[in-house]
Structure formats: structure tokens, C-alpha cells
Design a protein around this motif. Structure first.
Motif, PDB file in Angstrom:
ATOM      1  N   ALA A  20       2.200 -32.000   5.269  1.00  0.00           N
ATOM      2  CA  ALA A  20       1.848 -30.649   4.836  1.00  0.00           C
ATOM      3  C   ALA A  20       3.133 -29.847   4.808  1.00  0.00           C
ATOM      4  O   ALA A  20       4.125 -30.276   5.372  1.00  0.00           O
ATOM      5  N   HIS A  21       3.117 -28.707   4.166  1.00  0.00           N
ATOM      6  CA  HIS A  21       4.374 -27.991   4.149  1.00  0.00           C
ATOM      7  C   HIS A  21       4.323 -26.670   4.904  1.00  0.00           C
ATOM      8  O   HIS A  21       5.036 -25.757   4.602  1.00  0.00           O
ATOM      9  N   GLY A  22       3.443 -26.603   5.907  1.00  0.00           N
ATOM     10  CA  GLY A  22       3.586 -25.522   6.863  1.00  0.00           C
ATOM     11  C   GLY A  22       4.877 -25.791   7.624  1.00  0.00           C
ATOM     12  O   GLY A  22       5.316 -26.922   7.717  1.00  0.00           O
ATOM     13  N   TYR A  40       9.015 -29.346   8.037  1.00  0.00           N
ATOM     14  CA  TYR A  40       7.650 -29.213   7.529  1.00  0.00           C
ATOM     15  C   TYR A  40       6.745 -29.971   8.492  1.00  0.00           C
ATOM     16  O   TYR A  40       7.226 -30.761   9.304  1.00  0.00           O
ATOM     17  N   HIS A  41       5.431 -29.802   8.383  1.00  0.00           N
ATOM     18  CA  HIS A  41       4.548 -30.250   9.458  1.00  0.00           C
ATOM     19  C   HIS A  41       4.641 -31.732   9.802  1.00  0.00           C
ATOM     20  O   HIS A  41       4.471 -32.098  10.945  1.00  0.00           O
ATOM     21  N   VAL A  47      15.967 -28.187   4.769  1.00  0.00           N
ATOM     22  CA  VAL A  47      17.415 -28.234   4.536  1.00  0.00           C
ATOM     23  C   VAL A  47      17.862 -26.973   3.811  1.00  0.00           C
ATOM     24  O   VAL A  47      17.253 -26.571   2.818  1.00  0.00           O
ATOM     25  N   ALA A  49      17.652 -23.907   4.561  1.00  0.00           N
ATOM     26  CA  ALA A  49      16.728 -22.758   4.580  1.00  0.00           C
ATOM     27  C   ALA A  49      17.413 -21.542   5.216  1.00  0.00           C
ATOM     28  O   ALA A  49      18.277 -21.689   6.083  1.00  0.00           O
ATOM     29  N   ASP A  88      13.111 -19.542   6.572  1.00  0.00           N
ATOM     30  CA  ASP A  88      12.406 -19.348   5.310  1.00  0.00           C
ATOM     31  C   ASP A  88      13.078 -20.209   4.249  1.00  0.00           C
ATOM     32  O   ASP A  88      14.289 -20.122   4.059  1.00  0.00           O
ATOM     33  N   ASP A  89      12.309 -21.050   3.562  1.00  0.00           N
ATOM     34  CA  ASP A  89      12.946 -21.930   2.570  1.00  0.00           C
ATOM     35  C   ASP A  89      13.059 -21.306   1.184  1.00  0.00           C
ATOM     36  O   ASP A  89      13.469 -21.956   0.229  1.00  0.00           O
ATOM     37  N   GLY A  90      12.665 -20.035   1.070  1.00  0.00           N
ATOM     38  CA  GLY A  90      12.801 -19.345  -0.215  1.00  0.00           C
ATOM     39  C   GLY A  90      11.740 -19.715  -1.228  1.00  0.00           C
ATOM     40  O   GLY A  90      11.786 -19.300  -2.378  1.00  0.00           O
ATOM     41  N   MET A  91      10.764 -20.549  -0.819  1.00  0.00           N
ATOM     42  CA  MET A  91       9.693 -20.966  -1.731  1.00  0.00           C
ATOM     43  C   MET A  91       8.342 -20.500  -1.205  1.00  0.00           C
ATOM     44  O   MET A  91       7.301 -21.002  -1.616  1.00  0.00           O
ATOM     45  N   GLY A  92       8.363 -19.581  -0.249  1.00  0.00           N
ATOM     46  CA  GLY A  92       7.107 -19.087   0.308  1.00  0.00           C
ATOM     47  C   GLY A  92       6.720 -19.750   1.618  1.00  0.00           C
ATOM     48  O   GLY A  92       5.703 -19.408   2.193  1.00  0.00           O
ATOM     49  N   HIS A  93       7.504 -20.711   2.090  1.00  0.00           N
ATOM     50  CA  HIS A  93       7.200 -21.373   3.365  1.00  0.00           C
ATOM     51  C   HIS A  93       8.074 -20.745   4.452  1.00  0.00           C
ATOM     52  O   HIS A  93       9.291 -20.702   4.321  1.00  0.00           O
ATOM     53  N   ARG A  94       7.438 -20.324   5.517  1.00  0.00           N
ATOM     54  CA  ARG A  94       8.183 -19.573   6.521  1.00  0.00           C
ATOM     55  C   ARG A  94       7.693 -19.919   7.926  1.00  0.00           C
ATOM     56  O   ARG A  94       6.505 -20.118   8.144  1.00  0.00           O
TER      57      ARG A  94
ATOM     58  N   HIS B   2       2.163 -21.835  -1.707  1.00  0.00           N
ATOM     59  CA  HIS B   2       1.522 -20.765  -0.944  1.00  0.00           C
ATOM     60  C   HIS B   2       2.552 -19.714  -0.574  1.00  0.00           C
ATOM     61  O   HIS B   2       3.658 -20.043  -0.181  1.00  0.00           O
ATOM     62  N   ILE B   7       5.731 -12.231   3.809  1.00  0.00           N
ATOM     63  CA  ILE B   7       6.689 -12.182   2.699  1.00  0.00           C
ATOM     64  C   ILE B   7       6.377 -10.982   1.807  1.00  0.00           C
ATOM     65  O   ILE B   7       7.263 -10.234   1.421  1.00  0.00           O
ATOM     66  N   HIS B  53       2.144 -34.414  -0.625  1.00  0.00           N
ATOM     67  CA  HIS B  53       3.377 -33.647  -0.845  1.00  0.00           C
ATOM     68  C   HIS B  53       4.509 -34.513  -1.339  1.00  0.00           C
ATOM     69  O   HIS B  53       4.606 -35.673  -0.989  1.00  0.00           O
ATOM     70  N   SER B  60       9.198 -28.673  -0.495  1.00  0.00           N
ATOM     71  CA  SER B  60       8.026 -29.538  -0.488  1.00  0.00           C
ATOM     72  C   SER B  60       6.994 -28.980  -1.460  1.00  0.00           C
ATOM     73  O   SER B  60       6.636 -27.811  -1.369  1.00  0.00           O
ATOM     74  N   HIS B  94      -1.366 -22.992   6.450  1.00  0.00           N
ATOM     75  CA  HIS B  94      -0.660 -22.842   5.180  1.00  0.00           C
ATOM     76  C   HIS B  94      -0.893 -21.428   4.688  1.00  0.00           C
ATOM     77  O   HIS B  94      -2.032 -20.974   4.637  1.00  0.00           O
ATOM     78  N   PHE B 148       8.271 -12.974  -6.479  1.00  0.00           N
ATOM     79  CA  PHE B 148       9.450 -13.099  -5.617  1.00  0.00           C
ATOM     80  C   PHE B 148      10.630 -12.313  -6.190  1.00  0.00           C
ATOM     81  O   PHE B 148      11.382 -11.678  -5.452  1.00  0.00           O
ATOM     82  N   TYR B 153      13.305 -11.687  -3.420  1.00  0.00           N
ATOM     83  CA  TYR B 153      13.174 -12.731  -2.420  1.00  0.00           C
ATOM     84  C   TYR B 153      13.293 -14.079  -3.117  1.00  0.00           C
ATOM     85  O   TYR B 153      13.010 -14.212  -4.300  1.00  0.00           O
ATOM     86  N   GLY B 154      13.683 -15.089  -2.358  1.00  0.00           N
ATOM     87  CA  GLY B 154      13.656 -16.452  -2.872  1.00  0.00           C
ATOM     88  C   GLY B 154      14.869 -16.814  -3.692  1.00  0.00           C
ATOM     89  O   GLY B 154      15.876 -16.114  -3.691  1.00  0.00           O
ATOM     90  N   ARG B 155      14.746 -17.936  -4.403  1.00  0.00           N
ATOM     91  CA  ARG B 155      15.914 -18.501  -5.091  1.00  0.00           C
ATOM     92  C   ARG B 155      15.839 -18.362  -6.611  1.00  0.00           C
ATOM     93  O   ARG B 155      16.558 -19.035  -7.336  1.00  0.00           O
TER      94      ARG B 155
END
Lengths: 182, 201
Positions: A20-22, A40-41, A47, A49, A88-94, B2, B7, B53, B60, B94, B148, B153-155
């Protein structure tokens, strides 16, 4: 169609092995540094982040940086108290963690067991290469398993629980709608 | 894809949740009794599939089947996606409870895009099913990236597209495979009308 249950079961087994990517953070205090490992979970490292270290209640960040190729980040707190780390990986996962640093953290290491060994750099003209023992962090990295079997079991149970709960809600809704219709 | 709690500003999350409640109500009102088990089983399937994933570009990503949800259920995909996201948030942490609304809207937009593509009268169904799956991922990715960018925010959009374009292609191909399989095995099961003979040729 007889193959459908087998396919579904295979998919469930496959899911249990994947991640999972929590985001989960593992924090260890290794004076004089605090080491944060972000993954990630199911264990794959975060990497590069963004990392923000701050004190609760202080608007300005104490330190900003990025995790390394193994998902590690180190910082050196200068006083006891609570420290907050957000990755924070910048993709919404924190992921966020609050660390309690006590006064013992700043106590000087005992003489017979120094916490940090100083290794002299090898001489330029030395013929033999000195074997340098890995530091505590490197040793920690090497012995960290990517995913433990208990984590996989827990993950599989959560999948079954989540899917089962959805089906239970569906069943209840179905009964309600049927009752109303009848 | 997600968006985690914290954020987005709280006001934005609450406003998005209010809109999402409307969308879920519209999608879920007056269900026929026989529709509910199908929606529930699909939601459970979506829950499982979204845990597959792939590591891409240091992050991911996962399959969503949002386009497939739109293809089969149309606007009824909103309650399905909402339930799926709610349980992902409760069981796996998530996203987060506060951002379930905004996530429902972004993922639901993928389902809507898939539904609109499926409604196009002229294209071959297999091609349509590919674009259902493809846009089911790409549209939410573009929306999330746009949000974002607005929040600084973000890349950036280019990075999001680099990550999610391969996923969208995989999802498109998977949608074609699933559609073709059920179309052959049991056309009525997913609520899709079987292919016409002349279309098969």
C-alpha cells in the motif's frame, strides 16, 4: 466462469505481497542524531521525499531536506522536548511523527563505550586498504528486512477485513431497500 | 493518487466534501434492489485492486478501475468510489477522513470521463473500453496535479504525467481485457449489453 474464484483468490494472494502506499515512519534516537526511516506500508523506501523538521507551536521549520536513496533522514536536535518530522513525497502521500527527545539524549557517552568512533582517513600512498567497520546506521540499514511475514499477514487481514466490511454494508443496504420495496 | 489529510486547506476539504456528498447522493438515489449487490461486489473488488502497487519514478502508484466503474455504473460510480475510499482511509489510513470528499471527486471524475467515452456512439467497443480505463486514471491525475499547482505543492504536472501515463495505459489495457472476458463469458454480469454480431466481425 469456474476459473473466476481461482483468479480472485490469486489476486488476493498477489495483493498481500504488494504494498500500500500509506507512509510509515520509523524513528530511532541515536545520539547525537535522530534517525527517521520513511517507507510505504509494505517497506519500499520513500526516496528523495521532502522532509520538514519543526518544533510544535513554532511556525518556522527547524530544518528542511530530502530522504536519501534508502529513505533515511537524520537531524540533530539541539534541545530536549518534542520534535515533529513530516515527510512528503510530493504526490499526496505524507507521514508525520512527533518525537520526544529527553535530557538523557544529550548526556555525554560513557568513556568505555564511545557512541561515535573516529576513523582516520587512509593514507594516500598506503598499499593496503583499511577495513572500516560499518557504523551503527549502516548496520541498521543492512539488518532491516524489507517486509516481515507478520506485516504481510497483517496486510492480508486488513484487505479481508476491508473487503468484508464493504460486503456487509452492501448486504445491510440490500435488505433495507428490499424491505422498503416490499 | 490519494490526497492525504493536511495537504489541502481545511476549508477546501470541507467544500469538496459538500460537493462530494451531492455527487454521492445523485449517484446513489433510488437504487434498484438488484443493483446494490453488484455495486457492493464491485466496490469490494475496487478496494482489493487499489492495493496493487507499482514503483514508478520513486513513488508508488496503483490501479483504480475508475474508468471501468464509469463504464459499468455511470454516475452510480460515485457512491462506489466513496465507499472504497472511506474504507481505504479507515483500514489503511490512505488519504484521510477529511480528504475523502476531494478524493471522491477527483477519482469520480475519472469514472465520469469513462462513462462519457462509453456513451460515444461511433467507436469500436474495445477501443472505447481502452479509453475508459486510460482516462479513468489520467483525468484524476491531471485534476490532482492542477490542485497541487494551485497550492504550489508537489513536483508539477510533468512529473505527475510521467508517473501516471504508464499507469493509465496499463489500466486501459486491463479494462479491455476485463471487458472482453466478461463480454465472452457472461455479457449480462457487468450490466453491459453484449457485442452485436456485426461489431464482433
Amino acid at each position: 466462469m469456474k476459473k473466476a474464484p481461482v483468479l480472485l483468490l490469486s489476486l488476493c494472494c498477489l495483493c498481500s505481497l504488494l504494498s500500500a502506499h500509506g507512509v510509515k515512519l520509523k524513528v530511532s534516537q541515536q545520539p547525537p542524531c535522530v534517525v527517521v526511516e520513511a517507507a510505504y506500508h509494505a517497506g519500499r523506501a520513500l526516496v528523495g521525499a521532502d522532509v520538514t523538521v519543526s518544533r510544535p507551536g513554532e511556525p518556522k521549520a527547524f530544518q528542511k531536506g530530502r530522504t536519501d536513496v534508502n529513505g533515511f533522514f537524520l537531524f540533530r536536535p539541539h534541545e530536549a522536548g518534542q520534535w515533529q518530522v513530516m515527510i512528503d513525497d510530493g504526490m499526496g502521500h505524507r507521514g508525520k511523527s512527533t518525537i520526544e527527545v529527553t535530557a538523557d539524549f544529550f548526556a555525554p557517552p560513557r568513556q568505555e563505550e564511545p557512541a561515535v568512533k573516529t576513523v582516520d582517513p587512509p593514507a594516500v600512498n598506503a598499499g593496503a586498504v583499511d577495513k572500516v567497520e560499518p557504523g551503527p546506521l549502516e548496520a541498521e540499514k543492512k539488518k532491516t528486512p524489507p517486509v516481515s511475514s507478520s506485516e504481510i499477514c497483517c496486510y492480508l487481514l486488513k484487505i479481508v477485513l476491508g473487503a468484508g466490511l464493504i460486503l456487509v454494508v452492501t448486504f445491510v443496504l440490500h435488505r433495507l431497500v428490499k424491505k422498503q420495496g416490499g | 493518487m490519494h490526497i492525504a489529510d493536511g495537504i489541502l486547506p481545511v476549508e477546501v476539504s470541507i467544500a469538496a466534501a459538500a460537493v462530494a456528498v451531492g455527487a454521492v447522493y445523485l449517484g446513489g438515489r433510488n437504487p434498484k434492489p438488484e443493483e446494490i449487490p453488484r455495486m457492493g461486489v464491485f466496490a469490494a473488488g475496487l478496494f482489493i485492486v487499489s492495493l496493487i502497487h507499482f514503483p514508478i519514478a520513486g513513488t508508488s502508484v496503483h490501479l483504480g478501475l475508475y474508468g471501468m466503474a464509469g463504464l459499468i455504473f455511470g454516475i452510480r460510480a460515485f457512491p462506489i468510489i466513496f465507499v472504497n475510499l472511506l474504507f481505504q482511509s479507515l483500514v489503511f489510513q490512505h488519504g484521510g477522513l477529511l480528504s475523502v470528499g476531494v478524493n471522491t471527486l477527483t477519482m469520480g471524475s475519472g469514472a465520469l470521463a469513462g462513462w462519457l467515452v462509453w456513451k460515444l456512439p461511433v467507436i469500436d467497443r474495445r477501443i472505447k473500453s481502452f479509453f475508459c480505463g486510460f482516462l479513468g486514471i489520467l483525468v484524476p491525475a491531471v485534476l490532482v496535479a492542477s490542485v497541487f499547482i494551485l497550492l504550489s505543492y508537489g513536483r508539477g504536472m510533468a512529473f505527475m504525467l510521467t508517473v501516471y501515463l504508464p499507469t493509465a495505459v496499463i489500466e486501459g489495457l486491463l479494462t479491455v481485457v476485463i471487458y472482453s472476458y466478461f463480454n465472452k463469458a457472461k455479457p449480462g454480469l457487468l450490466g453491459i449489453a453484449p457485442l452485436e454480431e456485426k461489431e464482433k466481425k
